[in-house]
Write a protein that holds these residues in place. Structure first.
Motif, PDB file in Angstrom:
ATOM      1  N   ASP A  11       6.589   5.689  92.665  1.00 32.41           N
ATOM      2  CA  ASP A  11       6.230   4.951  93.649  1.00 32.41           C
ATOM      3  C   ASP A  11       5.709   3.726  93.486  1.00 32.41           C
ATOM      4  OD1 ASP A  11       7.177   6.746  95.539  1.00 32.41           O
ATOM      5  OD2 ASP A  11       5.254   7.463  95.804  1.00 32.41           O
ATOM      6  N   GLN A  12       4.813   3.506  91.996  1.00 31.25           N
ATOM      7  CA  GLN A  12       4.159   2.534  91.681  1.00 31.25           C
ATOM      8  C   GLN A  12       5.388   1.601  90.911  1.00 31.25           C
ATOM      9  OE1 GLN A  12       1.917   3.972  88.469  1.00 31.25           O
ATOM     10  NE2 GLN A  12      -0.068   4.130  89.754  1.00 31.25           N
ATOM     11  N   HIS A  13       6.887   2.011  90.416  1.00 30.32           N
ATOM     12  CA  HIS A  13       7.418   1.031  89.784  1.00 30.32           C
ATOM     13  C   HIS A  13       8.573   0.568  91.068  1.00 30.32           C
ATOM     14  CE1 HIS A  13       7.560   3.341  85.659  1.00 30.32           C
ATOM     15  NE2 HIS A  13       6.897   3.018  86.167  1.00 30.32           N
ATOM     16  N   ARG A  14       8.497   1.826  91.904  1.00 32.89           N
ATOM     17  CA  ARG A  14       9.227   1.224  93.537  1.00 32.89           C
ATOM     18  C   ARG A  14       8.804  -0.170  93.788  1.00 32.89           C
ATOM     19  NH1 ARG A  14      10.228   6.231  96.911  1.00 32.89           N
ATOM     20  NH2 ARG A  14      11.760   6.981  95.537  1.00 32.89           N
ATOM     21  N   ARG A  15       7.940   0.037  94.492  1.00 28.15           N
ATOM     22  CA  ARG A  15       7.125  -1.416  94.720  1.00 28.15           C
ATOM     23  C   ARG A  15       6.783  -2.250  94.124  1.00 28.15           C
ATOM     24  NH1 ARG A  15       3.084   3.191  96.279  1.00 28.15           N
ATOM     25  NH2 ARG A  15       1.789   2.596  94.215  1.00 28.15           N
ATOM     26  N   ALA A  16       6.760  -2.239  92.271  1.00 26.25           N
ATOM     27  CA  ALA A  16       6.897  -3.149  91.358  1.00 26.25           C
ATOM     28  C   ALA A  16       8.101  -3.987  91.640  1.00 26.25           C
ATOM     29  CB  ALA A  16       6.453  -3.051  89.932  1.00 26.25           C
ATOM     30  N   ILE A  17       8.475  -3.079  91.289  1.00 23.86           N
ATOM     31  CA  ILE A  17      10.434  -3.948  91.613  1.00 23.86           C
ATOM     32  C   ILE A  17      10.584  -4.414  92.812  1.00 23.86           C
ATOM     33  CG2 ILE A  17      12.792  -3.394  91.768  1.00 23.86           C
ATOM     34  CD1 ILE A  17      12.263  -0.783  89.848  1.00 23.86           C
ATOM     35  N   ARG A  18      10.333  -3.969  93.983  1.00 24.92           N
ATOM     36  CA  ARG A  18      10.224  -4.749  95.140  1.00 24.92           C
ATOM     37  C   ARG A  18       9.448  -6.298  95.441  1.00 24.92           C
ATOM     38  NH1 ARG A  18      11.174  -2.093 100.685  1.00 24.92           N
ATOM     39  NH2 ARG A  18      10.653  -2.967 102.551  1.00 24.92           N
ATOM     40  N   ARG A  19       8.256  -5.988  94.901  1.00 19.96           N
ATOM     41  CA  ARG A  19       7.782  -7.276  95.242  1.00 19.96           C
ATOM     42  C   ARG A  19       8.861  -8.251  94.738  1.00 19.96           C
ATOM     43  NH1 ARG A  19       2.655  -3.864  93.516  1.00 19.96           N
ATOM     44  NH2 ARG A  19       3.217  -3.990  91.125  1.00 19.96           N
ATOM     45  N   THR A  20       9.037  -8.215  93.654  1.00 15.66           N
ATOM     46  CA  THR A  20      10.227  -9.639  93.507  1.00 15.66           C
ATOM     47  C   THR A  20      11.414  -9.358  93.897  1.00 15.66           C
ATOM     48  OG1 THR A  20      10.999  -8.249  91.194  1.00 15.66           O
ATOM     49  CG2 THR A  20       8.980  -9.305  90.570  1.00 15.66           C
ATOM     50  N   GLN A  21      11.766  -8.407  94.813  1.00 21.18           N
ATOM     51  CA  GLN A  21      13.003  -8.343  95.928  1.00 21.18           C
ATOM     52  C   GLN A  21      14.379  -9.308  94.673  1.00 21.18           C
ATOM     53  OE1 GLN A  21      12.420  -9.994  99.786  1.00 21.18           O
ATOM     54  NE2 GLN A  21      10.244  -8.599  99.953  1.00 21.18           N
ATOM     55  N   PRO A  22      14.514  -8.266  93.327  1.00 16.42           N
ATOM     56  CA  PRO A  22      15.662  -8.436  93.278  1.00 16.42           C
ATOM     57  C   PRO A  22      16.699  -8.303  93.624  1.00 16.42           C
ATOM     58  CG  PRO A  22      14.999  -7.147  92.290  1.00 16.42           C
ATOM     59  CD  PRO A  22      13.795  -7.369  93.400  1.00 16.42           C
ATOM     60  N   ALA A  23      18.204  -8.849  93.058  1.00 14.65           N
ATOM     61  CA  ALA A  23      19.901  -8.574  93.100  1.00 14.65           C
ATOM     62  C   ALA A  23      19.850  -7.272  93.042  1.00 14.65           C
ATOM     63  CB  ALA A  23      20.068  -9.576  92.566  1.00 14.65           C
ATOM     64  N   CYS A  24      20.261  -6.848  93.727  1.00 14.18           N
ATOM     65  CA  CYS A  24      21.172  -5.352  93.172  1.00 14.18           C
ATOM     66  C   CYS A  24      22.171  -5.496  91.345  1.00 14.18           C
ATOM     67  CB  CYS A  24      22.725  -4.880  94.289  1.00 14.18           C
ATOM     68  SG  CYS A  24      23.041  -3.280  93.727  1.00 14.18           S
ATOM     69  N   GLY A  25      21.289  -5.051  90.583  1.00 19.62           N
ATOM     70  CA  GLY A  25      21.468  -5.009  89.675  1.00 19.62           C
ATOM     71  C   GLY A  25      22.986  -3.648  88.735  1.00 19.62           C
ATOM     72  N   ILE A  26      23.649  -3.185  89.659  1.00 18.66           N
ATOM     73  CA  ILE A  26      24.860  -2.624  89.577  1.00 18.66           C
ATOM     74  C   ILE A  26      25.725  -3.759  90.728  1.00 18.66           C
ATOM     75  CG2 ILE A  26      26.208  -1.053  89.970  1.00 18.66           C
ATOM     76  CD1 ILE A  26      24.295   0.609  90.287  1.00 18.66           C
ATOM     77  N   CYS A  27      26.019  -4.649  91.621  1.00 14.93           N
ATOM     78  CA  CYS A  27      27.156  -5.537  91.851  1.00 14.93           C
ATOM     79  C   CYS A  27      26.285  -6.694  91.946  1.00 14.93           C
ATOM     80  CB  CYS A  27      27.238  -4.678  93.490  1.00 14.93           C
ATOM     81  SG  CYS A  27      25.944  -5.549  94.289  1.00 14.93           S
ATOM     82  N   HIS A  28      25.378  -7.237  91.506  1.00 17.99           N
ATOM     83  CA  HIS A  28      24.278  -8.425  91.970  1.00 17.99           C
ATOM     84  C   HIS A  28      24.270  -9.031  92.614  1.00 17.99           C
ATOM     85  CE1 HIS A  28      24.446  -7.514  87.407  1.00 17.99           C
ATOM     86  NE2 HIS A  28      26.082  -6.853  87.254  1.00 17.99           N
ATOM     87  N   THR A  29      24.753  -8.629  94.309  1.00 17.52           N
ATOM     88  CA  THR A  29      24.118  -9.594  95.029  1.00 17.52           C
ATOM     89  C   THR A  29      22.539  -8.653  96.278  1.00 17.52           C
ATOM     90  OG1 THR A  29      25.444  -7.038  96.526  1.00 17.52           O
ATOM     91  CG2 THR A  29      26.979  -8.798  95.783  1.00 17.52           C
TER      92      THR A  29
END
Length: 92
Positions: A11-29
């Motif tokens: 859950d900590q990792h999920r929140r940390a990634i969500r904070r920066t709201q990056p694009a999909c690491g697989i399809c890059h959209t």
């Protein structure tokens, strides 16, 4: 076989990634982080190197992904072509 996952760390990792709201690491959209979790284009966390392929359950081995992209990637390494589950020699 235990994968060594910890729900608090997950859950900590999920929140940390969500904070920066990056694009999909697989399809890059872009990912719509407000979609319902069951939507195929919703945000999930993907292990870049799957746990069953020796990947670690660390933030460095995780990326944002669309639910659909993550399901299609499954437990394959990024860039690897999934193998066919069934082949036949039958001719029509």
């Amino acid at each position: 076989m235990s994968t060594g996952r910890n729900t608090t760390v997950r859950d900590q990792h999920r929140r940390a990634i969500r904070r920066t709201q990056p694009a999909c690491g697989i399809c890059h959209t872009a990912i719509d982080y407000d979609l319902h979790y069951t939507d195929p284009m919703s945000y999930v966390v993907d292990h870049v190197v799957p746990l069953n392929k020796g990947g670690a359950d660390t933030l460095e081995n995780k990326q944002a992904a669309h639910r659909r992209c993550n399901r299609l990637k499954s437990d394959n390494l990024e860039g690897a072509t999934p193998t066919r589950a069934f082949e036949t020699t039958r001719t029509w």
